[in-house]
Scaffold this motif. Structure first.
Motif, PDB file in Angstrom:
ATOM      1  N   GLU A  97      -0.193  -1.110  -0.136  1.00  0.00           N
ATOM      2  CA  GLU A  97       0.206  -0.167  -0.380  1.00  0.00           C
ATOM      3  C   GLU A  97       0.592   1.047   0.102  1.00  0.00           C
ATOM      4  O   GLU A  97       0.572   2.152  -1.004  1.00  0.00           O
ATOM      5  N   VAL A  98       1.704   1.529   0.543  1.00  0.00           N
ATOM      6  CA  VAL A  98       2.923   2.163   0.739  1.00  0.00           C
ATOM      7  C   VAL A  98       3.225   3.029  -0.120  1.00  0.00           C
ATOM      8  O   VAL A  98       3.966   4.045  -0.640  1.00  0.00           O
ATOM      9  N   LEU A  99       3.586   1.948  -1.597  1.00  0.00           N
ATOM     10  CA  LEU A  99       4.536   2.099  -2.335  1.00  0.00           C
ATOM     11  C   LEU A  99       3.582   2.386  -3.668  1.00  0.00           C
ATOM     12  O   LEU A  99       3.759   2.349  -4.714  1.00  0.00           O
ATOM     13  N   ARG A 100       2.508   1.842  -3.787  1.00  0.00           N
ATOM     14  CA  ARG A 100       1.349   1.986  -4.591  1.00  0.00           C
ATOM     15  C   ARG A 100       1.957   3.578  -5.798  1.00  0.00           C
ATOM     16  O   ARG A 100       1.636   4.111  -6.798  1.00  0.00           O
ATOM     17  N   PRO A 101       2.001   5.397  -4.654  1.00  0.00           N
ATOM     18  CA  PRO A 101       1.835   6.009  -4.954  1.00  0.00           C
ATOM     19  C   PRO A 101       2.722   6.271  -5.664  1.00  0.00           C
ATOM     20  O   PRO A 101       2.784   6.751  -6.920  1.00  0.00           O
ATOM     21  N   MET A 102       4.160   5.674  -5.331  1.00  0.00           N
ATOM     22  CA  MET A 102       5.514   5.760  -5.894  1.00  0.00           C
ATOM     23  C   MET A 102       5.504   5.360  -7.145  1.00  0.00           C
ATOM     24  O   MET A 102       5.966   6.319  -8.272  1.00  0.00           O
ATOM     25  N   PHE A 103       4.495   3.849  -7.544  1.00  0.00           N
ATOM     26  CA  PHE A 103       4.404   3.663  -9.050  1.00  0.00           C
ATOM     27  C   PHE A 103       3.455   4.943 -10.148  1.00  0.00           C
ATOM     28  O   PHE A 103       4.066   4.643 -10.899  1.00  0.00           O
ATOM     29  N   GLY A 104       2.488   5.327  -9.048  1.00  0.00           N
ATOM     30  CA  GLY A 104       1.853   6.255 -10.373  1.00  0.00           C
ATOM     31  C   GLY A 104       2.809   7.179 -10.269  1.00  0.00           C
ATOM     32  O   GLY A 104       3.041   7.754 -11.443  1.00  0.00           O
ATOM     33  N   GLU A 105       3.491   7.851  -9.626  1.00  0.00           N
ATOM     34  CA  GLU A 105       3.829   8.955  -9.596  1.00  0.00           C
ATOM     35  C   GLU A 105       5.213   8.285 -10.694  1.00  0.00           C
ATOM     36  O   GLU A 105       6.478   9.336 -11.774  1.00  0.00           O
ATOM     37  N   ILE A 106       6.158   7.139 -10.484  1.00  0.00           N
ATOM     38  CA  ILE A 106       7.060   7.317 -11.826  1.00  0.00           C
ATOM     39  C   ILE A 106       6.358   7.248 -13.474  1.00  0.00           C
ATOM     40  O   ILE A 106       6.686   7.657 -14.247  1.00  0.00           O
ATOM     41  N   ASP A 107       5.157   6.618 -12.769  1.00  0.00           N
ATOM     42  CA  ASP A 107       4.936   6.586 -14.531  1.00  0.00           C
ATOM     43  C   ASP A 107       4.428   7.975 -15.451  1.00  0.00           C
ATOM     44  O   ASP A 107       4.266   8.219 -16.441  1.00  0.00           O
ATOM     45  N   LYS A 108       3.917   8.935 -14.316  1.00  0.00           N
ATOM     46  CA  LYS A 108       3.725   9.991 -14.570  1.00  0.00           C
ATOM     47  C   LYS A 108       5.606  10.866 -15.313  1.00  0.00           C
ATOM     48  O   LYS A 108       5.038  11.945 -15.767  1.00  0.00           O
ATOM     49  N   ALA A 109       6.167  10.713 -14.349  1.00  0.00           N
ATOM     50  CA  ALA A 109       7.251  11.620 -13.995  1.00  0.00           C
ATOM     51  C   ALA A 109       8.119  10.478 -15.448  1.00  0.00           C
ATOM     52  O   ALA A 109       9.309  11.525 -16.043  1.00  0.00           O
ATOM     53  N   LEU A 110       7.922   9.478 -16.243  1.00  0.00           N
ATOM     54  CA  LEU A 110       8.793   9.258 -17.340  1.00  0.00           C
ATOM     55  C   LEU A 110       8.686  10.135 -18.540  1.00  0.00           C
ATOM     56  O   LEU A 110       7.668   9.632 -18.755  1.00  0.00           O
ATOM     57  N   GLU A 111       9.259   9.818 -19.214  1.00  0.00           N
ATOM     58  CA  GLU A 111       9.260  10.907 -20.413  1.00  0.00           C
ATOM     59  C   GLU A 111       8.868   9.629 -21.049  1.00  0.00           C
ATOM     60  O   GLU A 111       8.098   9.906 -22.338  1.00  0.00           O
ATOM     61  N   SER A 112       9.723   8.599 -21.358  1.00  0.00           N
ATOM     62  CA  SER A 112       9.809   7.772 -22.248  1.00  0.00           C
ATOM     63  C   SER A 112       9.289   6.346 -21.269  1.00  0.00           C
ATOM     64  O   SER A 112       9.651   6.593 -20.089  1.00  0.00           O
ATOM     65  N   LYS A 113       8.999   4.953 -22.263  1.00  0.00           N
ATOM     66  CA  LYS A 113       9.021   4.367 -21.287  1.00  0.00           C
ATOM     67  C   LYS A 113       9.425   3.401 -21.346  1.00  0.00           C
ATOM     68  O   LYS A 113       9.743   2.460 -21.381  1.00  0.00           O
ATOM     69  N   LEU A 114      10.399   3.908 -20.419  1.00  0.00           N
ATOM     70  CA  LEU A 114      12.183   3.302 -20.067  1.00  0.00           C
ATOM     71  C   LEU A 114      11.179   1.851 -19.400  1.00  0.00           C
ATOM     72  O   LEU A 114      10.379   1.729 -18.358  1.00  0.00           O
ATOM     73  N   ASN A 115      12.037   0.877 -19.729  1.00  0.00           N
ATOM     74  CA  ASN A 115      11.987  -0.484 -18.418  1.00  0.00           C
ATOM     75  C   ASN A 115      12.954  -0.765 -17.151  1.00  0.00           C
ATOM     76  O   ASN A 115      14.118  -0.972 -17.296  1.00  0.00           O
ATOM     77  N   TYR A 116      12.132  -0.286 -15.404  1.00  0.00           N
ATOM     78  CA  TYR A 116      12.992   0.034 -15.085  1.00  0.00           C
ATOM     79  C   TYR A 116      12.334  -0.729 -14.125  1.00  0.00           C
ATOM     80  O   TYR A 116      11.530  -1.641 -14.556  1.00  0.00           O
ATOM     81  N   MET A 117      13.761  -1.810 -13.038  1.00  0.00           N
ATOM     82  CA  MET A 117      13.639  -2.579 -11.563  1.00  0.00           C
ATOM     83  C   MET A 117      12.831  -1.563 -10.484  1.00  0.00           C
ATOM     84  O   MET A 117      14.165  -0.496 -10.530  1.00  0.00           O
ATOM     85  N   ALA A 118      12.030  -1.843 -10.080  1.00  0.00           N
ATOM     86  CA  ALA A 118      12.287  -0.963  -8.880  1.00  0.00           C
ATOM     87  C   ALA A 118      13.443  -1.369  -7.748  1.00  0.00           C
ATOM     88  O   ALA A 118      12.743  -2.547  -7.514  1.00  0.00           O
ATOM     89  N   MET A 119      13.957  -1.058  -6.760  1.00  0.00           N
ATOM     90  CA  MET A 119      14.670  -1.963  -6.225  1.00  0.00           C
ATOM     91  C   MET A 119      13.563  -1.049  -4.538  1.00  0.00           C
ATOM     92  O   MET A 119      13.258   0.356  -3.959  1.00  0.00           O
ATOM     93  N   GLY A 120      13.169  -2.083  -3.971  1.00  0.00           N
ATOM     94  CA  GLY A 120      12.768  -2.223  -3.169  1.00  0.00           C
ATOM     95  C   GLY A 120      12.330  -2.008  -1.815  1.00  0.00           C
ATOM     96  O   GLY A 120      11.606  -1.218  -0.563  1.00  0.00           O
ATOM     97  N   GLN A 121      13.878  -2.053  -1.108  1.00  0.00           N
ATOM     98  CA  GLN A 121      14.471  -1.523   0.331  1.00  0.00           C
ATOM     99  C   GLN A 121      15.914  -2.018  -0.037  1.00  0.00           C
ATOM    100  O   GLN A 121      16.339  -2.720  -0.754  1.00  0.00           O
ATOM    101  N   ILE A 122      16.617  -1.033   0.743  1.00  0.00           N
ATOM    102  CA  ILE A 122      18.140  -1.708   0.462  1.00  0.00           C
ATOM    103  C   ILE A 122      18.765  -0.621   2.237  1.00  0.00           C
ATOM    104  O   ILE A 122      18.033  -0.502   2.872  1.00  0.00           O
TER     105      ILE A 122
END
Length: 176
Positions: free
Chosen positions: A82-107
């Motif tokens: 749940e706490v990460l859902r907004p992140m994915f929405g923001e990533i989709d809005k911010a990416l200029e192109s459709k990069l294939n990315y891996m999210a680093m979920g925690q380090i």
């Protein structure tokens, strides 16, 4: 000697969860979270295993013990925490192109092993182990976690966007 690899066993996943527990804000003092940093998300073993089955988490192992990890979170898990859902929405809005990315979920690096280059090497190993076709690693950091923001900047992460959610300021950062 520290070995870097992808997690392969249930025991390693359990050790990741143990290290995670020792670095959650609820289990450390405010002073320690300010000085040492902290992790935000508390994973279940089932979710951690499901994520690992898609793309193996990167771990640092010293004498049979996980002393650091970087969780690989394929975007297919965007709705699972749940706490990460907004992140994915923001990533989709911010990416200029459709990069294939891996999210680093925690380090996280164990206190006993900090300052030894493990953080940097976890990311280097993650880049090497990214599945074919992935262009970049993207993650987010709580704006209050100054230690983590500085560490990410030091290894080449740049800010993609900053947003507010659940009363917190989140920095979405990327490493190409």
């Amino acid at each position: 000697m520290v070995v870097y690899k992808q997690a392969e066993s249930l025991k390693e996943l359990e050790q990741i969860l143990d290290l995670q527990q020792r670095n959650l804000p609820k289990n450390i003092s405010q002073e320690e979270s300010t000085k040492e940093g902290f992790v935000t998300v508390e994973h279940t073993l089932d979710l951690l295993k499901s994520m690992n089955d898609v793309c193996g988490h990167i771990i640092a192992v010293d004498d049979g013990q996980v002393v650091g990890y970087a969780l690989c979170m394929h975007p297919q898990f965007a709705e699972d925490i749940e706490v990460l859902r907004p992140m994915f929405g923001e990533i989709d809005k911010a990416l200029e192109s459709k990069l294939n990315y891996m999210a680093m979920g925690q380090i996280c690096v164990a206190k006993s092993h900090r300052g030894q280059g493990i953080f940097r090497k976890l990311y280097q190993t993650m880049q090497e182990k990214l599945p074919e076709g992935f262009d970049t690693i993207i993650t987010e950091v709580d704006g209050k976690n100054k230690r983590s923001l500085a560490a990410h900047t030091a290894i080449g992460f740049t800010t993609l966007t900053i947003y507010h959610s659940d009363g917190k300021e989140w920095h979405i950062i990327m490493l190409k």
